[in-house]
Enzyme design. Structure first.
Site, PDB file in Angstrom:
ATOM      1  N   CYS A  71      32.746  42.971  45.187  1.00 11.25           N
ATOM      2  CA  CYS A  71      34.000  42.616  45.781  1.00 11.25           C
ATOM      3  C   CYS A  71      33.668  42.694  47.384  1.00 11.25           C
ATOM      4  O   CYS A  71      33.222  42.059  47.872  1.00 11.25           O
ATOM      5  CB  CYS A  71      34.962  43.651  45.288  1.00 11.25           C
ATOM      6  SG  CYS A  71      36.653  42.787  45.349  1.00 11.25           S
ATOM      7  N   HIS A 130      34.451  43.873  39.429  1.00 13.58           N
ATOM      8  CA  HIS A 130      34.226  45.259  39.565  1.00 13.58           C
ATOM      9  C   HIS A 130      33.575  45.782  38.354  1.00 13.58           C
ATOM     10  O   HIS A 130      34.044  46.646  37.493  1.00 13.58           O
ATOM     11  CB  HIS A 130      35.302  46.155  39.837  1.00 13.58           C
ATOM     12  CG  HIS A 130      35.818  45.699  41.416  1.00 13.58           C
ATOM     13  ND1 HIS A 130      35.752  46.963  42.385  1.00 13.58           N
ATOM     14  CD2 HIS A 130      36.564  44.796  41.919  1.00 13.58           C
ATOM     15  CE1 HIS A 130      36.058  46.412  43.350  1.00 13.58           C
ATOM     16  NE2 HIS A 130      36.717  45.060  43.205  1.00 13.58           N
ATOM     17  N   GLU A 157      31.720  48.498  38.214  1.00 10.28           N
ATOM     18  CA  GLU A 157      31.923  50.082  38.342  1.00 10.28           C
ATOM     19  C   GLU A 157      32.961  50.590  37.749  1.00 10.28           C
ATOM     20  O   GLU A 157      33.241  51.712  37.297  1.00 10.28           O
ATOM     21  CB  GLU A 157      31.963  50.544  39.592  1.00 10.28           C
ATOM     22  CG  GLU A 157      32.929  50.531  40.417  1.00 10.28           C
ATOM     23  CD  GLU A 157      33.160  48.966  41.031  1.00 10.28           C
ATOM     24  OE1 GLU A 157      32.658  48.040  40.621  1.00 10.28           O
ATOM     25  OE2 GLU A 157      34.167  48.994  41.942  1.00 10.28           O
TER      26      GLU A 157
HETATM   27  N1  LIG Z   1      38.826  45.328  45.596  1.00 12.65           N
HETATM   28  C1  LIG Z   1      38.238  44.761  46.547  1.00 12.65           C
HETATM   29  O1  LIG Z   1      37.207  45.154  46.846  1.00 12.65           O
HETATM   30  C2  LIG Z   1      38.931  44.039  47.644  1.00 12.65           C
HETATM   31  C3  LIG Z   1      38.040  43.160  48.678  1.00 12.65           C
HETATM   32  C4  LIG Z   1      38.818  42.491  49.752  1.00 12.65           C
HETATM   33  N2  LIG Z   1      39.732  43.746  50.447  1.00 12.65           N
HETATM   34  C5  LIG Z   1      39.932  41.594  49.209  1.00 12.65           C
HETATM   35  O2  LIG Z   1      41.109  41.954  48.961  1.00 12.65           O
HETATM   36  O3  LIG Z   1      39.622  40.563  48.808  1.00 12.65           O
END
Ligand SMILES: NC(=O)CC[C@H](N)C(=O)O
Length: 223
Positions: A85, A194, A196
């Site tokens: 992400c 994600h 994780e």
């Molecule tokens: N969950 C995250 O890592 C978000 C990544 C980034 N802050 C976004 O909103 O796209």
């Protein structure tokens, strides 16, 4: 096996990434954005979150952190790096992966369990899966829309560099449903979902994400 997890100001998922590394059977090593010491790790994870508050562009400032100079150097010499992400955004901003992550097409933050299809199962971070295997992990972002020039998208497709694709709906308008891409050597992978957050039955929609972390154990040994 020692896997570093870099913490930037604003990182949110570094602790979960470290937990996933340990569940995969490796040692998680905390790395600090302001240092240059990779502490002898074999691979690195750039976690999710809101580094530097997503100012300028998500990942733009973190990509210029002192630690990233060392990560980029080692990645260019074959060290496996996974960007999750915000970490994917950092990898694109650092020039380790092609394309860019932009505002979600619907302009909302999207947070949901997301079906994915593993398109390339021979990278350092996806070799625990089968080509075409579908998994479900959370996706949560506001700037998750993957874009690249049409010629670059064709090259990614043609060279098999689309590592993971959204299945069963596209949460952010990413071109060609791209959820994650790989470097040509398969050692650097970035994905918006994600994994994780999907490594234990108790805390996630599945344990489908654990394979991203067990994959690298064999990739480093094989190197
Ligand atoms: N969950 C995250 O890592 C978000 C990544 C980034 N802050 C976004 O909103 O796209």
């Amino acid at each position: 096996m020692r896997i570093g997890v870099v913490t930037f100001p604003g990182s949110l998922d570094d602790v979960d990434a470290a937990r996933a590394v340990r569940l995969a059977g490796a040692e998680a090593v905390a790395l600090w954005h302001a240092d240059h010491d990779l502490r002898g790790v074999d691979a690195v994870v750039l976690p999710g979150g809101f580094s530097y508050g997503d100012y300028l562009r998500a990942g733009a400032i973190a990509a210029r952190a002192p630690m990233m100079a060392d990560v980029v150097d080692r990645a260019r010499r074959g060290m496996p790096v996974l960007g999750i992400c915000n970490g994917f955004q950092v990898l694109c901003e650092a020039g380790l992966l092609p394309g860019a992550l932009t505002r979600n097409g619907h302009l909302h933050f999207r947070n949901r369990d997301q079906a994915l299809r593993v398109e390339r199962a021979d990278t350092a971070w996806t070799n625990a899966y089968e080509p075409g295997q579908e998994v479900v992990v959370p996706v949560k972002n506001g700037e998750g829309r993957y874009v690249a020039a049409p010629a670059d998208l064709d090259r990614l497709e043609g060279e098999g560099l689309v590592a993971v694709r959204y299945a069963g709906g596209n949460p952010n308008g990413s071109l060609r449903d791209i959820a994650g891409v790989s470097s040509a050597d398969g050692r650097v992978v970035g994905l918006m979902p994600h994994p994780e957050h999907a490594v234990e039955d108790l805390t996630g929609p599945s344990t489908d994400g654990l394979g991203f972390f067990t994959s690298v154990l064999t990739a480093v040994v094989a190197a």
